[in-house]
Write an enzyme that holds these catalytic residues in place. Sequence first.
Site, mmCIF file in Angstrom:
data_model
loop_
_atom_site.group_PDB
_atom_site.id
_atom_site.type_symbol
_atom_site.label_atom_id
_atom_site.label_comp_id
_atom_site.label_asym_id
_atom_site.label_seq_id
_atom_site.Cartn_x
_atom_site.Cartn_y
_atom_site.Cartn_z
ATOM 1 N N GLU A 119 33.268 36.252 56.847
ATOM 2 C CA GLU A 119 34.336 35.720 57.843
ATOM 3 C C GLU A 119 34.975 34.637 57.129
ATOM 4 O O GLU A 119 35.097 33.573 57.695
ATOM 5 C CB GLU A 119 33.876 35.801 59.320
ATOM 6 N N HIS A 215 34.961 29.076 76.391
ATOM 7 C CA HIS A 215 34.104 27.886 76.011
ATOM 8 C C HIS A 215 34.541 26.950 75.036
ATOM 9 O O HIS A 215 33.743 25.669 75.076
ATOM 10 C CB HIS A 215 32.769 28.407 75.444
HETATM 11 C C1 UD1 Z 1 29.131 26.775 69.613
HETATM 12 C C2 UD1 Z 1 30.004 26.677 68.628
HETATM 13 C C3 UD1 Z 1 31.415 27.338 68.657
HETATM 14 C C4 UD1 Z 1 31.044 28.754 69.016
HETATM 15 C C5 UD1 Z 1 30.335 28.790 70.110
HETATM 16 C C6 UD1 Z 1 29.946 30.440 70.500
HETATM 17 C C7 UD1 Z 1 29.883 24.431 67.251
HETATM 18 C C8 UD1 Z 1 30.320 23.239 67.381
HETATM 19 N N1 UD1 Z 1 30.307 25.202 68.338
HETATM 20 O O1 UD1 Z 1 30.034 26.257 70.940
HETATM 21 O O2 UD1 Z 1 32.148 27.211 67.236
HETATM 22 O O3 UD1 Z 1 32.196 29.277 69.144
HETATM 23 O O4 UD1 Z 1 29.048 28.111 70.080
HETATM 24 O O5 UD1 Z 1 29.534 30.572 71.758
HETATM 25 O O6 UD1 Z 1 29.229 24.743 66.272
HETATM 26 N N2 UD1 Z 1 23.381 26.139 75.549
HETATM 27 C C9 UD1 Z 1 22.416 26.584 76.328
HETATM 28 N N3 UD1 Z 1 21.985 27.728 75.727
HETATM 29 C C10 UD1 Z 1 22.456 28.706 74.733
HETATM 30 C C11 UD1 Z 1 23.625 28.141 74.068
HETATM 31 C C12 UD1 Z 1 24.079 26.995 74.772
HETATM 32 O O7 UD1 Z 1 21.999 25.989 77.056
HETATM 33 O O8 UD1 Z 1 21.918 29.665 74.463
HETATM 34 C C13 UD1 Z 1 24.055 24.952 75.936
HETATM 35 C C14 UD1 Z 1 23.170 23.524 75.626
HETATM 36 O O9 UD1 Z 1 23.312 22.612 76.693
HETATM 37 C C15 UD1 Z 1 23.802 23.152 74.250
HETATM 38 C C16 UD1 Z 1 25.151 23.339 74.712
HETATM 39 O O10 UD1 Z 1 25.346 24.597 75.300
HETATM 40 O O11 UD1 Z 1 23.530 21.778 73.837
HETATM 41 C C17 UD1 Z 1 26.322 23.498 73.620
HETATM 42 O O12 UD1 Z 1 26.006 24.443 72.680
HETATM 43 P P1 UD1 Z 1 26.725 24.295 71.202
HETATM 44 O O13 UD1 Z 1 26.165 25.325 70.291
HETATM 45 O O14 UD1 Z 1 26.540 22.831 70.488
HETATM 46 O O15 UD1 Z 1 28.271 24.404 71.429
HETATM 47 P P2 UD1 Z 1 29.088 25.667 72.043
HETATM 48 O O16 UD1 Z 1 29.999 25.286 73.068
HETATM 49 O O17 UD1 Z 1 28.070 26.690 72.573
HETATM 50 N N1 UDP Z 2 29.528 38.085 74.404
HETATM 51 C C1 UDP Z 2 28.475 38.597 74.772
HETATM 52 N N2 UDP Z 2 27.979 38.418 76.115
HETATM 53 C C2 UDP Z 2 28.952 37.527 77.009
HETATM 54 C C3 UDP Z 2 30.077 37.218 76.372
HETATM 55 C C4 UDP Z 2 30.398 37.553 75.090
HETATM 56 O O1 UDP Z 2 27.531 39.143 74.153
HETATM 57 O O2 UDP Z 2 28.472 37.379 78.239
HETATM 58 C C5 UDP Z 2 29.792 38.505 72.849
HETATM 59 C C6 UDP Z 2 31.214 38.902 72.622
HETATM 60 O O3 UDP Z 2 31.188 40.569 72.541
HETATM 61 C C7 UDP Z 2 31.453 38.463 71.397
HETATM 62 C C8 UDP Z 2 30.771 37.196 71.107
HETATM 63 O O4 UDP Z 2 29.878 37.152 72.336
HETATM 64 O O5 UDP Z 2 31.076 39.464 70.296
HETATM 65 C C9 UDP Z 2 31.727 36.131 71.311
HETATM 66 O O6 UDP Z 2 30.910 34.851 71.288
HETATM 67 P P1 UDP Z 2 31.650 33.682 71.989
HETATM 68 O O7 UDP Z 2 32.684 33.758 72.570
HETATM 69 O O8 UDP Z 2 30.457 32.659 72.458
HETATM 70 O O9 UDP Z 2 31.899 32.728 70.431
HETATM 71 P P2 UDP Z 2 33.295 32.819 69.778
HETATM 72 O O10 UDP Z 2 33.479 34.390 69.373
HETATM 73 O O11 UDP Z 2 34.334 32.431 70.414
HETATM 74 O O12 UDP Z 2 32.881 32.164 68.383
#
Ligand code: UD1
Ligand code: UDP
Length: 374
Positions: A119, A215
């Site tokens: 990607e 998010h």
């Molecule tokens: C991250 C990525 C973003 C991506 C997104 C997908 C970065 C900086 N951000 O953002 O690009 O689009 O993931 O969803 O790489 N947490 C949990 N459990 C989980 C996941 C997250 O508790 O399974 C909570 C934790 O408190 C964690 C916080 O979410 O510290 C933030 O997670 P982080 O991966 O830093 O940022 P996202 O907003 O999830």
């Molecule tokens: N998705 C999932 N469960 C949810 C919401 C989203 O499995 O409750 C999937 C969705 O189909 C997509 C991916 O998660 O493939 C998108 O992830 P997210 O929005 O966290 O990250 P981004 O694509 O913005 O990086």
Amino acid sequence: MKKKNLIVFGTRPEAIKMAPLVKAFDQQPEYETRVCITAQHREMLDQVLDFFEIKPQYDLDLMRPNQNLYTLTATIIESLKPVLEDFKPDFVFVHGDTTTTMAAALAAFYSGAKVCHVEAGLRTFNKRNPFPEEMNRSIAGRLTDFHFAPTITSKENLLKENIPVNDIIVTGNTVIDALLFSVNKLNNNHYTDSEIEQLRETVDFSKKLILITGHRRENHGEGFNSICKALETIAKNNPETQLIYPVHLNPNVQKPVYELLRDITNIKLIDPLSYPAFVWLMEKSYLIITDSGGVQEEAPGLGKPVLVMRNTTERPEAVEAGTVILVGTDTKKIVTETERLLNDNYHYEKMAKTHNPYGDGKASSRIVEFIKTK
Ligand code: UD1
Ligand code: UDP
């Protein structure tokens, strides 16, 4: 001697989009392929690993509550060192634009492995939007040896940055490989899923279903307040709709969303869904409101109109095709565009045409075939 691949990812979307590649390489006996998860996400990552039945050889287990970018970046690089020194991969695959992507690409570069970016080449050319993803993807691109661009547009972006044309291949997006795999599994009569059963029992499917996800870091704070205000207005103005929002586990998302929306009768807030349950719910939806990258790519393939709560997108293809409209985080604009889709059938039908500019489900096999030539 077998060539060695290390596939590194850390968050939910990377896992969904790398799963088909893991499966494709697992069928190549001339390669030894190992998976390393940084576990930048935990529960949301584990849901995906379970569904695709992937058992990583290395789990760095790095997620911390409300983690910050500085520590996360530093610990990913440090924690990957022993993995790279132990396995000594020829190729390291990273995906997309997360902190895991950027930090793992840098660590892989330090190790001397060939860096392979899946990607590759998506750009807004605005370094602060999406934040920090635009820079993560650009930095990973500079470190990359082989660029797997999902579309011609992303290839052209890389050419503008003087990446040699022979190091770029247009593959389609592996998100479509994953989507087709899931749709196929969902359509299998023997497939059962407790989350889907629960949704069947608790959601009123006689109403028009509006599915929401959100998010993005640049929307934290003010952005989420106006998004929630818009959702409240839509729900109250349109009692014939059911809004359903699987809320991302980031506390900066959970807090405003639950505080502002938990008491509105036709808004249902739920935990993040497993991937098949989410795909199932997308198929059942009337329209989708999101700031997600992956959802923007999946929904057009399912014929669902998408309103994207962002001001810029590195995914212009679906906007150009007419299935996605950018609405930003402006309350009025989100409400107006949603109500237009609810009330104007002609406009809805125009947006709801199934159009998938992101591939044919064979992206992973194209990546494997390209690597075989190296
Ligand atoms: C991250 C990525 C973003 C991506 C997104 C997908 C970065 C900086 N951000 O953002 O690009 O689009 O993931 O969803 O790489 N947490 C949990 N459990 C989980 C996941 C997250 O508790 O399974 C909570 C934790 O408190 C964690 C916080 O979410 O510290 C933030 O997670 P982080 O991966 O830093 O940022 P996202 O907003 O999830
Ligand atoms: N998705 C999932 N469960 C949810 C919401 C989203 O499995 O409750 C999937 C969705 O189909 C997509 C991916 O998660 O493939 C998108 O992830 P997210 O929005 O966290 O990250 P981004 O694509 O913005 O990086």
